[in-house]
Write an enzyme that holds these catalytic residues in place. Sequence first.
Site, PDB file in Angstrom:
ATOM      1  N   ASP A   1     -25.724  14.681  26.357  1.00 19.95           N
ATOM      2  CA  ASP A   1     -26.381  14.134  27.537  1.00 19.95           C
ATOM      3  C   ASP A   1     -25.524  14.235  28.789  1.00 19.95           C
ATOM      4  O   ASP A   1     -24.305  14.332  28.741  1.00 19.95           O
ATOM      5  CB  ASP A   1     -26.794  12.683  27.296  1.00 19.95           C
ATOM      6  CG  ASP A   1     -25.656  11.803  26.795  1.00 19.95           C
ATOM      7  OD1 ASP A   1     -24.750  12.319  26.115  1.00 19.95           O
ATOM      8  OD2 ASP A   1     -25.660  10.595  27.087  1.00 19.95           O
TER       9      ASP A   1
ATOM     10  N   GLU B   1     -25.003   9.641  24.402  1.00 19.51           N
ATOM     11  CA  GLU B   1     -23.735   8.913  24.263  1.00 19.51           C
ATOM     12  C   GLU B   1     -23.501   7.981  25.446  1.00 19.51           C
ATOM     13  O   GLU B   1     -22.871   6.939  25.316  1.00 19.51           O
ATOM     14  CB  GLU B   1     -22.564   9.907  24.149  1.00 19.51           C
ATOM     15  CG  GLU B   1     -21.215   9.269  23.849  1.00 19.51           C
ATOM     16  CD  GLU B   1     -20.504   8.735  25.077  1.00 19.51           C
ATOM     17  OE1 GLU B   1     -19.746   7.739  24.952  1.00 19.51           O
ATOM     18  OE2 GLU B   1     -20.691   9.296  26.171  1.00 19.51           O
ATOM     19  N   GLU B   2     -24.041   8.346  26.621  1.00 23.04           N
ATOM     20  CA  GLU B   2     -23.704   7.635  27.857  1.00 23.04           C
ATOM     21  C   GLU B   2     -24.403   6.296  28.025  1.00 23.04           C
ATOM     22  O   GLU B   2     -23.981   5.482  28.830  1.00 23.04           O
ATOM     23  CB  GLU B   2     -24.025   8.517  29.075  1.00 23.04           C
ATOM     24  CG  GLU B   2     -23.170   9.771  29.199  1.00 23.04           C
ATOM     25  CD  GLU B   2     -21.742   9.484  29.630  1.00 23.04           C
ATOM     26  OE1 GLU B   2     -21.420   8.310  29.888  1.00 23.04           O
ATOM     27  OE2 GLU B   2     -20.943  10.431  29.712  1.00 23.04           O
TER      28      GLU B   2
ATOM     29  N   HIS C   1     -17.024  11.467  35.578  1.00 23.64           N
ATOM     30  CA  HIS C   1     -18.075  10.759  36.304  1.00 23.64           C
ATOM     31  C   HIS C   1     -17.917  10.913  37.820  1.00 23.64           C
ATOM     32  O   HIS C   1     -18.491  10.141  38.584  1.00 23.64           O
ATOM     33  CB  HIS C   1     -18.140   9.267  35.913  1.00 23.64           C
ATOM     34  CG  HIS C   1     -18.501   9.037  34.488  1.00 23.64           C
ATOM     35  ND1 HIS C   1     -19.128   7.881  34.044  1.00 23.64           N
ATOM     36  CD2 HIS C   1     -18.335   9.784  33.369  1.00 23.64           C
ATOM     37  CE1 HIS C   1     -19.317   7.940  32.732  1.00 23.64           C
ATOM     38  NE2 HIS C   1     -18.832   9.102  32.305  1.00 23.64           N
TER      39      HIS C   1
END
Length: 390
Positions: free
Chosen positions: A77, A135-136, A359
């Site tokens: 993702d 996963e996020e 990020h």
Amino acid sequence: MDKESLVQLYPVMVEHRRYLHRHPELSFKEKETSGYVAGHLQRMGVELVTGIGGNGIIGRIQGGKPGKTVAFRADMDALPIQDEKQCDYASQVPGVMHACGHDGHTATLLALAEYYSSRRKEVEGNIVLIFQPAEEVCPGGALSMIAAGALDDVDVIYGVHLWTPIPIGTAGSAPGALMASNDDFVIELRGKGGHGGMPHMAIDSVVAASALVLQLQSIVSRSVDPLQPAVLTIGSIQGGMAQNVIADRCRLSGTVRCFNEETRDMIARLVRQVAEGTAAAYGAEAEITYITGYPSLINHQQEYERFYSIAGPEAGLEPTLAAPIMPAEDFAYYLKKVPGCFVLVGAGNPEKGIIYPHHHPKFDIDEESMLHAATLLVAMREAYCLESKA
């Protein structure tokens, strides 16, 4: 290990990674990514189970010789971030970007699928390839993969994170806790609205929330053992619409990170107590939503030692004992079920301008880190299988 074959697969890794980087998808929405991965695995003749947890894939390669079953995992993702890089593989999806390296993880695992599927007769035991969604975002995708049988008959699992804070050519991990647990909370303070010039006729939720932000910081500084790392962060505060109106409601949200389960439980309890007590002191009420996220990622001692012993001579990497870090990873769930190790593989390179943290809108990786990761994973599997035969 056939290092030359892995080197020859490096352009394939780059091609996969750049395609995925151009076409990112958010957590639980990885439909096209999943289709891309499944299509390539089917071409290789890999046995597949698809649609797990929405878009997850389990691939299995049965070796031609008896032996252990080793699993590898990649997450697929992306994040809701606008890509600000100026390159030909920048995201083509507005507001969505692979800003954490998951495209590189997926590309690496596709290359490993190619590597092992082309030499099935030589492989001892079985290979399980876990392509995981989400996963996020909690609750994450790992639990659904486990429930679908991803770890059935698996003896050991390995995973990597391409990590820009450490330089290309290095890799770090730690025995025991490597990454923190993560819990999130939302607190809504309810007061009584009124005129900004007549505060005595109202109950100011913004004032109560302001006090609460400071009071919550005292949990870690005054209640947590200083030798137990913990972080409590307020990430947002929202209340009020006009300068002369006392807001009747104000909303806070935050996150908690730590490594010790007792500390984790204590902080959860104190967040509730402090929120309710502070709200009451201002005549307001507090509604608390506390969301338990991923557990701390705990590497197994023996598998960490395996990483440290073979990273240099077999994978050509400089291994380091990594300090635990506060980001969280749902790979932790796999390690609660079977032995394994999670490794941070260096992907930063100032000489190439790859200096931005995960990020960040300009995040990128030194793509050679994928070759390093693939070589390391193959070496760890071979070392494990060799030891198991002894």
